[in-house]
Design a protein around this motif. Structure first.
Motif, PDB file in Angstrom:
ATOM      1  N   TRP A 197      -1.497 -15.568 -15.582  1.00 20.44           N
ATOM      2  CA  TRP A 197      -1.711 -14.237 -15.914  1.00 20.44           C
ATOM      3  C   TRP A 197      -2.558 -13.945 -17.042  1.00 20.44           C
ATOM      4  O   TRP A 197      -3.489 -12.884 -16.823  1.00 20.44           O
ATOM      5  CB  TRP A 197      -0.093 -13.571 -15.772  1.00 20.44           C
ATOM      6  CG  TRP A 197      -0.432 -12.082 -15.436  1.00 20.44           C
ATOM      7  CD1 TRP A 197      -0.072 -11.087 -16.732  1.00 20.44           C
ATOM      8  CD2 TRP A 197      -0.899 -11.250 -14.227  1.00 20.44           C
ATOM      9  NE1 TRP A 197      -0.489  -9.847 -16.033  1.00 20.44           N
ATOM     10  CE2 TRP A 197      -0.982  -9.909 -14.706  1.00 20.44           C
ATOM     11  CE3 TRP A 197      -1.376 -11.754 -13.216  1.00 20.44           C
ATOM     12  CZ2 TRP A 197      -1.169  -9.043 -13.762  1.00 20.44           C
ATOM     13  CZ3 TRP A 197      -1.784 -10.712 -12.214  1.00 20.44           C
ATOM     14  CH2 TRP A 197      -1.861  -9.578 -12.563  1.00 20.44           C
ATOM     15  N   VAL A 200      -5.984 -14.080 -15.804  1.00 18.43           N
ATOM     16  CA  VAL A 200      -6.433 -13.082 -14.638  1.00 18.43           C
ATOM     17  C   VAL A 200      -6.570 -11.772 -15.534  1.00 18.43           C
ATOM     18  O   VAL A 200      -7.842 -10.960 -15.006  1.00 18.43           O
ATOM     19  CB  VAL A 200      -5.450 -13.029 -13.766  1.00 18.43           C
ATOM     20  CG1 VAL A 200      -5.480 -11.997 -12.687  1.00 18.43           C
ATOM     21  CG2 VAL A 200      -5.220 -14.409 -12.710  1.00 18.43           C
ATOM     22  N   MET A 201      -5.811 -11.477 -16.457  1.00 16.12           N
ATOM     23  CA  MET A 201      -5.994 -10.006 -16.936  1.00 16.12           C
ATOM     24  C   MET A 201      -7.118 -10.123 -17.733  1.00 16.12           C
ATOM     25  O   MET A 201      -7.835  -8.987 -17.722  1.00 16.12           O
ATOM     26  CB  MET A 201      -4.649  -9.707 -17.818  1.00 16.12           C
ATOM     27  CG  MET A 201      -3.552  -9.427 -16.881  1.00 16.12           C
ATOM     28  SD  MET A 201      -3.649  -7.748 -16.016  1.00 16.12           S
ATOM     29  CE  MET A 201      -3.988  -6.852 -17.455  1.00 16.12           C
ATOM     30  N   TYR A 246       0.299 -20.077  -8.277  1.00 18.48           N
ATOM     31  CA  TYR A 246      -0.668 -18.982  -8.736  1.00 18.48           C
ATOM     32  C   TYR A 246      -0.379 -17.815  -7.495  1.00 18.48           C
ATOM     33  O   TYR A 246      -0.483 -16.612  -7.817  1.00 18.48           O
ATOM     34  CB  TYR A 246      -1.774 -19.611  -8.616  1.00 18.48           C
ATOM     35  CG  TYR A 246      -3.023 -18.689  -8.859  1.00 18.48           C
ATOM     36  CD1 TYR A 246      -3.276 -18.019 -10.068  1.00 18.48           C
ATOM     37  CD2 TYR A 246      -3.832 -18.329  -7.657  1.00 18.48           C
ATOM     38  CE1 TYR A 246      -4.247 -17.240 -10.218  1.00 18.48           C
ATOM     39  CE2 TYR A 246      -4.870 -17.168  -7.776  1.00 18.48           C
ATOM     40  CZ  TYR A 246      -4.852 -16.539  -9.251  1.00 18.48           C
ATOM     41  OH  TYR A 246      -6.109 -15.506  -9.346  1.00 18.48           O
ATOM     42  N   LEU A 249       2.472 -15.837  -8.449  1.00 15.99           N
ATOM     43  CA  LEU A 249       2.117 -14.752  -9.487  1.00 15.99           C
ATOM     44  C   LEU A 249       1.504 -13.516  -9.000  1.00 15.99           C
ATOM     45  O   LEU A 249       1.827 -12.736  -9.519  1.00 15.99           O
ATOM     46  CB  LEU A 249       1.262 -15.553 -10.419  1.00 15.99           C
ATOM     47  CG  LEU A 249       1.019 -14.826 -11.609  1.00 15.99           C
ATOM     48  CD1 LEU A 249       2.254 -14.536 -12.605  1.00 15.99           C
ATOM     49  CD2 LEU A 249      -0.138 -15.679 -12.317  1.00 15.99           C
ATOM     50  N   LEU A 250       0.481 -13.716  -8.275  1.00 16.27           N
ATOM     51  CA  LEU A 250      -0.116 -12.473  -7.847  1.00 16.27           C
ATOM     52  C   LEU A 250       0.686 -11.710  -7.091  1.00 16.27           C
ATOM     53  O   LEU A 250       0.815 -10.574  -7.131  1.00 16.27           O
ATOM     54  CB  LEU A 250      -1.439 -12.831  -7.033  1.00 16.27           C
ATOM     55  CG  LEU A 250      -2.402 -13.729  -7.671  1.00 16.27           C
ATOM     56  CD1 LEU A 250      -3.662 -14.026  -6.774  1.00 16.27           C
ATOM     57  CD2 LEU A 250      -2.776 -13.263  -8.822  1.00 16.27           C
ATOM     58  N   ASP A 252       4.074 -11.435  -7.125  1.00 15.95           N
ATOM     59  CA  ASP A 252       5.005 -10.815  -7.844  1.00 15.95           C
ATOM     60  C   ASP A 252       4.359  -9.562  -8.927  1.00 15.95           C
ATOM     61  O   ASP A 252       5.030  -8.853  -9.323  1.00 15.95           O
ATOM     62  CB  ASP A 252       5.502 -12.004  -8.870  1.00 15.95           C
ATOM     63  CG  ASP A 252       6.459 -13.089  -8.250  1.00 15.95           C
ATOM     64  OD1 ASP A 252       7.017 -12.705  -7.019  1.00 15.95           O
ATOM     65  OD2 ASP A 252       6.571 -14.007  -8.771  1.00 15.95           O
ATOM     66  N   SER A 253       3.097  -9.535  -8.706  1.00 17.51           N
ATOM     67  CA  SER A 253       2.573  -8.760  -9.663  1.00 17.51           C
ATOM     68  C   SER A 253       1.777  -7.616  -8.862  1.00 17.51           C
ATOM     69  O   SER A 253       1.164  -6.669  -9.378  1.00 17.51           O
ATOM     70  CB  SER A 253       1.161  -9.288 -10.499  1.00 17.51           C
ATOM     71  OG  SER A 253       1.709 -10.352 -11.235  1.00 17.51           O
TER      72      SER A 253
END
Length: 296
Positions: A197, A200-201, A246, A249-250, A252-253
């Protein structure tokens, strides 16, 4: 899709504002898939995974191929992020591909109703295929050509491609939206898919500064390494568990993507198209549970 082709695009597309979370798949076309295969796989994207779009990757130079893409997308109810592919040979084939695509977009009466955007790519800034000014000019000319059809234009690029070109502002000015590559496995800070993350951010923050709609298009984590897929961090792990982590993660975001109007694609549909990156394995079965949110 309606039985009759509409007379205009009025109220046809949902606003890009509000399109967020999972939107679809990248799909490699160098195999020049038959119309039958395109229809089958596009329907699977839509019906099994709630995809809204398919983003093309690579190139098929067969005459009429994009007509088949249009027909398959119309049949399945998908929008298409089309692509003018530069390739890796530093030749001028991209001009032929551009002209062929534009002819189809103008001649095929269904094309503007499935083509959500046209990209120049892949990673033209990073590969230095054109100067910044020449690439910006191509985008501007394409925008002028396609604006009567209501089709936005962009480039398909990673943040690093922009960052290494300090004068890339003309590109941000020229594009109608951002089709951003997000491949955190290659970061020097990479470790596991579930810990990606911050990487990504960092890239999203860079693109967000441009103030335009963002889609993460070439977006994924490989389940295996190969000659062209090697990490730049000794801690980066490529396996199915980390690929799944991965995308979880996306998923969950989702609230973050909703708040920022960012949509993401899964790169890529099948391991048959690009080994290690597929959501499906070479036999057409999902490599892990993939049921991402399209809203939250």
């Amino acid at each position: 899709m309606p039985e009759a082709i509409p007379d205009s695009l009025d109220n046809w597309w949902c606003s890009m504002t509000g399109e967020y979370a999972f939107v679809g798949f990248s799909y490699e076309v160098s195999a020049c898939q038959s119309l039958e295969q395109l229809k089958s796989e596009f329907h699977n994207m839509r019906e099994s995974f709630n995809a809204r779009y398919v983003r093309l990757y690579g190139a098929c130079d067969d005459n009429g191929f994009y007509d088949n893409v249009v027909e398959a997308a119309w049949d399945a109810g998908l929008g298409v992020h089309a692509l003018v592919w530069f390739g890796f040979d530093n030749d001028d084939m991209w001009k032929t591909r551009r002209d062929s695509l534009f002819r189809t977009l103008h001649a095929n009466e269904k094309a503007k109703f499935v083509t959500r955007a046209v990209q120049f790519g892949s990673e033209p800034l990073f590969d230095g295929v054109l100067s910044v000014d020449d690439l910006a000019s191509q985008v501007a000319a394409a925008h002028e050509n396609l604006s009567p059809l209501g089709i936005p234009v962009t480039i398909s690029e990673m943040a690093y491609g922009f960052m290494e070109n300090a004068d890339a502002i003309p590109i941000f000015d020229a594009v109608d939206l951002v089709d951003a590559h997000m491949l955190p496995f290659f970061s020097q800070q990479a470790s596991t898919g579930g810990a990606a993350w911050p990487i990504v951010m960092s890239d999203i923050s860079y693109f967000h500064a441009g103030g335009k709609k963002i889609y993460l298009t070439e977006n994924g984590w490989p389940s295996e390494t190969s000659d062209g897929v090697q990490p730049n961090s000794p801690d980066a792990v490529a396996n199915v568990e980390n690929e799944a982590a991965y995308f979880n993660l996306l998923d969950d975001s989702c609230p973050f993507f909703k708040q920022n109007d960012i949509g993401w694609f899964a790169h890529i549909y099948s391991d048959n198209q690009e080994p290690g990156y597929g959501i499906l394995d070479e036999n057409g079965s999902p490599k892990f549970l993939f049921s991402p949110k399209t809203n939250c």
